[in-house]
Design a protein around this motif. Structure first.
Motif, PDB file in Angstrom:
ATOM      1  N   UNK A  27     -15.039 108.075  -3.183  1.00  0.00           N
ATOM      2  CA  UNK A  27     -14.640 108.842  -3.585  1.00  0.00           C
ATOM      3  C   UNK A  27     -14.144 108.919  -2.457  1.00  0.00           C
ATOM      4  N   UNK A  28     -14.552 109.731  -1.344  1.00  0.00           N
ATOM      5  CA  UNK A  28     -14.222 110.347  -0.030  1.00  0.00           C
ATOM      6  C   UNK A  28     -13.163 108.952   0.541  1.00  0.00           C
ATOM      7  N   UNK A  29     -13.438 108.026   0.826  1.00  0.00           N
ATOM      8  CA  UNK A  29     -12.574 107.056   1.034  1.00  0.00           C
ATOM      9  C   UNK A  29     -11.132 106.872   0.278  1.00  0.00           C
ATOM     10  N   UNK A  30     -11.135 107.066  -0.823  1.00  0.00           N
ATOM     11  CA  UNK A  30      -9.790 107.133  -1.277  1.00  0.00           C
ATOM     12  C   UNK A  30      -9.069 108.552  -0.985  1.00  0.00           C
ATOM     13  N   UNK A  31     -10.010 109.350  -1.287  1.00  0.00           N
ATOM     14  CA  UNK A  31      -9.243 111.123  -0.876  1.00  0.00           C
ATOM     15  C   UNK A  31      -9.019 110.995   0.616  1.00  0.00           C
ATOM     16  N   UNK A  32      -8.799 110.379   1.767  1.00  0.00           N
ATOM     17  CA  UNK A  32      -8.226 110.542   2.898  1.00  0.00           C
ATOM     18  C   UNK A  32      -7.620 108.994   2.420  1.00  0.00           C
ATOM     19  N   UNK A  33      -7.202 108.571   1.682  1.00  0.00           N
ATOM     20  CA  UNK A  33      -6.183 107.214   1.761  1.00  0.00           C
ATOM     21  C   UNK A  33      -7.090 106.206   2.353  1.00  0.00           C
ATOM     22  N   UNK A  34      -7.774 105.854   2.312  1.00  0.00           N
ATOM     23  CA  UNK A  34      -8.082 104.424   2.605  1.00  0.00           C
ATOM     24  C   UNK A  34      -8.316 103.922   1.977  1.00  0.00           C
ATOM     25  N   UNK A  35      -8.069 102.208   1.368  1.00  0.00           N
ATOM     26  CA  UNK A  35      -8.329 101.260   0.443  1.00  0.00           C
ATOM     27  C   UNK A  35      -9.846 101.594   0.400  1.00  0.00           C
ATOM     28  N   UNK A  36     -10.550 100.571   0.028  1.00  0.00           N
ATOM     29  CA  UNK A  36     -12.288 100.499  -0.092  1.00  0.00           C
ATOM     30  C   UNK A  36     -12.037  98.340  -0.904  1.00  0.00           C
ATOM     31  N   UNK A  37     -12.582  97.926   0.444  1.00  0.00           N
ATOM     32  CA  UNK A  37     -13.342  96.736   0.158  1.00  0.00           C
ATOM     33  C   UNK A  37     -14.271  96.046   0.407  1.00  0.00           C
ATOM     34  N   UNK A  38     -14.308  95.135  -0.643  1.00  0.00           N
ATOM     35  CA  UNK A  38     -15.935  94.924  -0.810  1.00  0.00           C
ATOM     36  C   UNK A  38     -16.132  93.475  -1.545  1.00  0.00           C
ATOM     37  N   UNK A  39     -17.305  92.771  -1.765  1.00  0.00           N
ATOM     38  CA  UNK A  39     -17.306  92.327  -1.960  1.00  0.00           C
ATOM     39  C   UNK A  39     -17.493  91.722  -3.835  1.00  0.00           C
ATOM     40  N   UNK A  40     -16.893  92.644  -4.487  1.00  0.00           N
ATOM     41  CA  UNK A  40     -16.338  92.709  -5.475  1.00  0.00           C
ATOM     42  C   UNK A  40     -17.105  92.393  -6.776  1.00  0.00           C
ATOM     43  N   UNK A  41     -18.436  92.093  -6.229  1.00  0.00           N
ATOM     44  CA  UNK A  41     -19.161  92.460  -7.817  1.00  0.00           C
ATOM     45  C   UNK A  41     -19.884  93.947  -8.195  1.00  0.00           C
ATOM     46  N   UNK A  42     -20.919  93.699  -8.237  1.00  0.00           N
ATOM     47  CA  UNK A  42     -22.216  94.432  -8.549  1.00  0.00           C
ATOM     48  C   UNK A  42     -22.656  95.960  -8.229  1.00  0.00           C
ATOM     49  N   UNK A  43     -23.815  96.808  -8.362  1.00  0.00           N
ATOM     50  CA  UNK A  43     -24.178  97.408  -7.892  1.00  0.00           C
ATOM     51  C   UNK A  43     -23.455  98.761  -6.672  1.00  0.00           C
ATOM     52  N   UNK A  44     -23.923  98.813  -5.689  1.00  0.00           N
ATOM     53  CA  UNK A  44     -23.307  98.800  -4.481  1.00  0.00           C
ATOM     54  C   UNK A  44     -21.514  98.905  -4.508  1.00  0.00           C
ATOM     55  N   UNK A  45     -21.566  97.790  -4.918  1.00  0.00           N
ATOM     56  CA  UNK A  45     -19.749  97.108  -4.738  1.00  0.00           C
ATOM     57  C   UNK A  45     -19.329  97.928  -5.828  1.00  0.00           C
ATOM     58  N   UNK A  46     -19.798  98.152  -6.777  1.00  0.00           N
ATOM     59  CA  UNK A  46     -19.306  98.316  -7.926  1.00  0.00           C
ATOM     60  C   UNK A  46     -19.051  99.107  -8.029  1.00  0.00           C
ATOM     61  N   UNK A  47     -19.354 100.945  -7.746  1.00  0.00           N
ATOM     62  CA  UNK A  47     -19.955 102.216  -7.279  1.00  0.00           C
ATOM     63  C   UNK A  47     -18.648 102.556  -6.594  1.00  0.00           C
ATOM     64  N   UNK A  48     -18.695 101.889  -5.111  1.00  0.00           N
ATOM     65  CA  UNK A  48     -17.782 102.284  -4.286  1.00  0.00           C
ATOM     66  C   UNK A  48     -16.496 101.927  -4.729  1.00  0.00           C
ATOM     67  N   UNK A  49     -16.276 101.105  -5.718  1.00  0.00           N
ATOM     68  CA  UNK A  49     -14.672 100.960  -5.976  1.00  0.00           C
ATOM     69  C   UNK A  49     -15.073 102.036  -6.951  1.00  0.00           C
ATOM     70  N   UNK A  50     -15.782 102.568  -7.491  1.00  0.00           N
ATOM     71  CA  UNK A  50     -15.709 103.438  -9.240  1.00  0.00           C
ATOM     72  C   UNK A  50     -15.869 104.877  -8.393  1.00  0.00           C
ATOM     73  N   UNK A  51     -16.445 104.918  -7.479  1.00  0.00           N
ATOM     74  CA  UNK A  51     -15.785 105.845  -6.912  1.00  0.00           C
ATOM     75  C   UNK A  51     -13.884 106.103  -6.039  1.00  0.00           C
ATOM     76  N   UNK A  52     -13.529 105.211  -6.028  1.00  0.00           N
ATOM     77  CA  UNK A  52     -12.038 105.437  -5.411  1.00  0.00           C
ATOM     78  C   UNK A  52     -11.150 105.574  -6.527  1.00  0.00           C
ATOM     79  N   UNK A  53     -11.700 105.087  -7.602  1.00  0.00           N
ATOM     80  CA  UNK A  53     -10.522 104.729  -8.644  1.00  0.00           C
ATOM     81  C   UNK A  53     -10.787 105.577  -9.029  1.00  0.00           C
TER      82      UNK A  53
END
Lengths: 164, 164, 164, 164
Positions: A34-60
């Motif tokens: 969420x905080x990354x997206x709020x500052x304009x960053x694009x979130x990169x991750x390994x694309x799967x579940x757990x922490x990866x999914x959470x970071x994407x969910x927050x960004x969206x």
């Protein structure tokens, strides 16, 4: 040669962590996204579940963009918050790509896969901000992980690390 | 398990071709990029010059999005029309990722690198549309490249191939 | 800087072809492996069945050595004639490694995976000798595959190509 | 399906460590290579200098065999004690291959590249024996590195880990 940029070159920050995690870690990773997206960053991750999914969910939830660099062969492996699935088909060797693609890495908790990503980031000279992650020492040497206390501090440390 | 998508999952189409090309091929690739973006597709490519740059330039001129999957270690290797540089560091082995990431591939002209991408796409069962590209035969067998006469037809064939 | 070699640096030649093949192609690949081993070359291949297994079997019957560069994660995937299984875990992206590791490549018959290996070899400037394999043209350009009529000629052409 | 082995399937053990090291670490790695070869194991490594070269040198002095899995594009990058250079061209992503190819890994000293190899080995469930290498903890969790006091003990621990 200098090239004038016509693209909307995006600031890419990777969030790495285990594909399974407890609720507390999930909430932490979500806030980081969420905080990354709020500052304009694009979130990169390994694309799967757990922490990866959470970071994407927050960004969206902050209206941001997300990229999942998948180990497998099918874009459908991506968690439902990934906008752009990069389908590598190279298994865990993709961990080096998750790291290289980013200007900085935030490591949250994590198992051995995360450890390999931290190691690659440190090797490539990419800043690593850690949240309750690995503590690494070799003799008197201590790995250069920048420790953060919470999601906001982690994202602020990322921004400072990139400007510096 | 079905996962409800919360992301803006993008339609990714790869454009492959040589990193150096003549003006006619450049114009053709630019038009392909333009037509893809006009129909809402995101252009994926190897991120470098020639056909790759032309496809990105065309996509940007139509307000589209572009991804460059780079062989090297530095995002600055990307041509100036790449929005999202994926930094693989795995050299030409990244050709398989350029292909896997896409729902269809448009091959324009091309040297041996392009040939490897066509081969991977055919192996993975990903549709390949060809514009003045390789002609492949083995004995009586002929490779399943769908030939197009111009940029518009190529993009229409891509859209049909994906729906089918 | 010149480095004096203390190792027994081996002459590595790759044999590429489909993982399933008919009896005639199997016999041809077996003879190629036999002839390579008889001249002291170590056979490199993708480590699986069909042409890969036949080449290894031929090499072993001449007392030679064999290396299988596997796509998967388990050394047990190797055919029973592989002495040294290299376990890449990177899927078809390993095709580029099968090619780079060799001083020359012999392509026998082959499907699209073989075509990607031929393409990589030509891109890397590694000589390719073909036995009933792909015929590649682009406009007036024709790919530089050296065609052989039988196993012995293929191996002789390899030896000439390396010395040249 | 059981496959009867006709090959001389080799016992492959990886030795990982930094490409530059002090004389004491070099001597330690050399002794590890020597002891591995004396027990019939083939030494696998990243193919470059420092600990990698020392392990190969030790193995050759005991009449053993050595494999170097190189990050770059040229077999001439291999240290002079490598018998079989595997030329990956995929950069540091090859670290995962160095690990997967082995039945066990001995880590000696090491920088961040070594840390990535330890991480991959632990992730893949491959035993890791450490000699003056990284100490890894996350909260109360401690990584499963088996610590050895000297070269002989390291090699004995490898042999026990494989049999177990």
């Amino acid at each position: 040669m200098t090239k004038r940029r016509i693209s909307n070159l995006q600031l890419l920050i990777s969030v790495v962590g285990a594909r399974k995690c407890d609720a507390k870690t999930y909430a932490l990773a979500e806030e980081v996204g969420f905080e990354l997206a709020r500052r304009g960053a694009t979130v990169v991750c390994g694309g799967l579940g757990g922490v990866m999914q959470a970071a994407c969910q927050g960004a969206k939830s902050a209206g941001g963009r997300t990229i999942g660099i998948l180990p497998g062969r099918n874009y459908r492996d991506a968690n439902p918050y990934v906008d752009i699935p990069i389908v590598t088909g190279i298994g865990e060797a993709r961990n080096s790509i998750v790291v290289r693609t980013a200007r900085a890495v935030i490591a949250i908790g994590g198992e051995y896969g995360t450890l390999s990503e931290i190691a690659f980031a440190l090797k490539f000279g990419i800043p690593v901000i850690g949240l309750a992650t690995w503590d690494l020492a070799r003799g008197k040497k201590r790995a250069r992980i920048i420790e953060a206390r919470d999601a906001k501090e982690a994202v602020e440390l990322v921004m400072s690390a990139i400007v510096a």
